[in-house]
Scaffold this active site. Sequence first.
Site, PDB file in Angstrom:
ATOM      1  N   TYR A 122      -0.669  -8.646 -11.251  1.00 55.69           N
ATOM      2  CA  TYR A 122       0.238  -8.224 -10.184  1.00 55.69           C
ATOM      3  C   TYR A 122       1.586  -8.947 -10.305  1.00 55.69           C
ATOM      4  O   TYR A 122       2.645  -8.338 -10.298  1.00 55.69           O
ATOM      5  CB  TYR A 122      -0.361  -8.559  -8.810  1.00 55.69           C
ATOM      6  CG  TYR A 122      -1.579  -7.753  -8.419  1.00 55.69           C
ATOM      7  CD1 TYR A 122      -2.715  -7.712  -9.223  1.00 55.69           C
ATOM      8  CD2 TYR A 122      -1.594  -7.041  -7.231  1.00 55.69           C
ATOM      9  CE1 TYR A 122      -3.830  -6.978  -8.845  1.00 55.69           C
ATOM     10  CE2 TYR A 122      -2.706  -6.300  -6.844  1.00 55.69           C
ATOM     11  CZ  TYR A 122      -3.819  -6.277  -7.659  1.00 55.69           C
ATOM     12  OH  TYR A 122      -4.915  -5.550  -7.274  1.00 55.69           O
ATOM     13  N   GLU A 180       0.832  -1.216   0.000  1.00 50.03           N
ATOM     14  CA  GLU A 180       0.000   0.000   0.000  1.00 50.03           C
ATOM     15  C   GLU A 180       0.860   1.256   0.000  1.00 50.03           C
ATOM     16  O   GLU A 180       0.528   2.238  -0.668  1.00 50.03           O
ATOM     17  CB  GLU A 180      -0.960   0.001   1.193  1.00 50.03           C
ATOM     18  CG  GLU A 180      -1.963  -1.149   1.204  1.00 50.03           C
ATOM     19  CD  GLU A 180      -2.710  -1.342  -0.109  1.00 50.03           C
ATOM     20  OE1 GLU A 180      -3.020  -0.341  -0.775  1.00 50.03           O
ATOM     21  OE2 GLU A 180      -2.950  -2.497  -0.484  1.00 50.03           O
TER      22      GLU A 180
END
EC number: 3.4.11.2
Length: 457
Positions: free
Chosen positions: A367, A292
Site C-alpha cells: 500500500y 474505499e
Amino acid sequence: MTAGGQGDVDPYQPDHGSTAFHVEHYDLDLTYRPHLNRLHGTATLRVRTLEDLTELALDLAGLTVEKVTLTGARLARYVHRADRLVLRLGGEVTAGTELTVVVRYGGNPAPISSPWGPVGWEELTDGVVVASQPTGAPSWFPCNDRPADKATYRTSITVDNPYRVLAHGALVSSKRRASATTWVYEEKRPTSTYLATVQIGQYEEHELVAEPVRQAVLVPTALRTAARDRLAHHGQLMTFFARIFGPYPFATYTLVITEDDLEIPLEAQGLSIFGANHLSSTDGDERLIPHELAHQWFGNSVSPSSWQHIWLSEGFACYAEWLWSEESGGRSADALASTWHRRLSRLDQDLVLADPGYRRIFDDRVYKRGALTVHALRGALGDEAFVAMVRGWTSRYAGGSVTTADFREHALEHATETGGTELAGEVQGLLEAWIDGAALPPLDGASGRGWLDALRR
Ligand SMILES: [Zn+2]
C-alpha cells in the site's frame, strides 16, 4: 493451455478460477432465511469458451449442488469436490462456444478461510455481510473466481421481512409479500466476482447527495445521526476525486454501516462496507472513507488482472487518502509521503511491488510503497501531466483489467508526450526502481505546492 480446461495457472491463485473460459453474465435467483442462515437458489451462467475444452471448472465452496444442466454442449457428469464444481463434457468443445450452465444449489453459507482471515458470506448478529476480496465469492455462488473475469449480473434475492437487502448494481424491483420481499438488482458494468455482493440487515437508507452522483448511506437506526455527521462532507470528497481521477465510474455510491464492528472496511461494486466501529474511529474521515471511495476507480472499474498487480489498486487508494488529507486541511500529500518513506526505510526491504508474492498481497508495504510510487511519478511528470495521466488511465481501462506492464506503458506514453525521450528515460528509471526493485529508492522533493488550488479553477 491444457486440454483438461484449466487454462494457464495463475501462481497468485493456483486453485482458483480458470483462464480457459469467460463468464459473460451471472443470473442469480436466491432465497435466504436469516434466522436459519439458509441460502437456496439457482445460478445461470452465460459462458464463452476461450480454449478447446473437455471440462469446465467453477468455484463453489461449502454449499451443496443439487442439479446441473448445460446447454450448448453435452454434459457427461459433474463432480463437486475441494471447492471446485467440475463439469465433464461429453466431448471436446471448441474455443468460442457459447454455453449456458444452470446450477441449483443451497445450504448454510459460511466464509472461506484465507491467509488473511475469513472472506465471503458472513453472518452478522442480525443480517449478512458479503466482502469477498480476494477469494470469497464462491462462498455464495458458483463462479469463475478470477479478478480479470468480469461479468454483468442480475441478482434476485428473497429475504424475510423486515430485512433490507442491497446488492451491487441498480435496484430494478422490490416485491413485498406477507412474509418476505424479493429484491432484484441489475449490474450492467463489468464486475469482478470478488466485488459482487449482498448486504442484508435492518437498515434504513439516507441520501447524502443527489447530484451529480447519488451518494447514500444504509445504516441501522441507532447509528443514523453518527453516520450523517461523519459523512457530512462526502459530496466534497466525491467531487474532489472526480476532478483528479476522472468521472465516477458507476451510477451510484452507497456506504453500508453494519451494526456490528468489522475488522476492516471493504469495497464492493458501487458500494463500501464499514463497521459501526469505523464511524467512531478518528481514522474514519481521514483515511478509510476516502480509501474505499477511491477503489471505485482503482480496483473496481480498473481491476487487477491478477492479485499480483494489486499495488495498482491499493497504491492509488492509499495515495487518495493523502490527497484528501491535503484537500481537507490536514497534512499535505508531500508531508505524508516523507513520513511513510521514513517508516518504510526502517522496515525490511525485501518486497517487490511488481511481484510481492501471494501471501504478501495485503502487506502494508504494498500500500505505502505503491502510494509513494504514485507520488514519485507525480513529482517527475509535474502536476498537470500527472492528472492527465491518471484520468487517461481510468478512462482507457474503464471496465477492464490491468497489469503492471500496462501501467508502465501508459505512464511512459505520458512522460514522452510531456517531456520527450529525456523525461521518458527518467520515468522509466524511476518506475524500475520503485516497482521492480526491492531497495527503497530515495524520495526526491516531489511535488509543487498549490496544485490542488490549480485544479479548483
Ligand atoms: Zn484498499
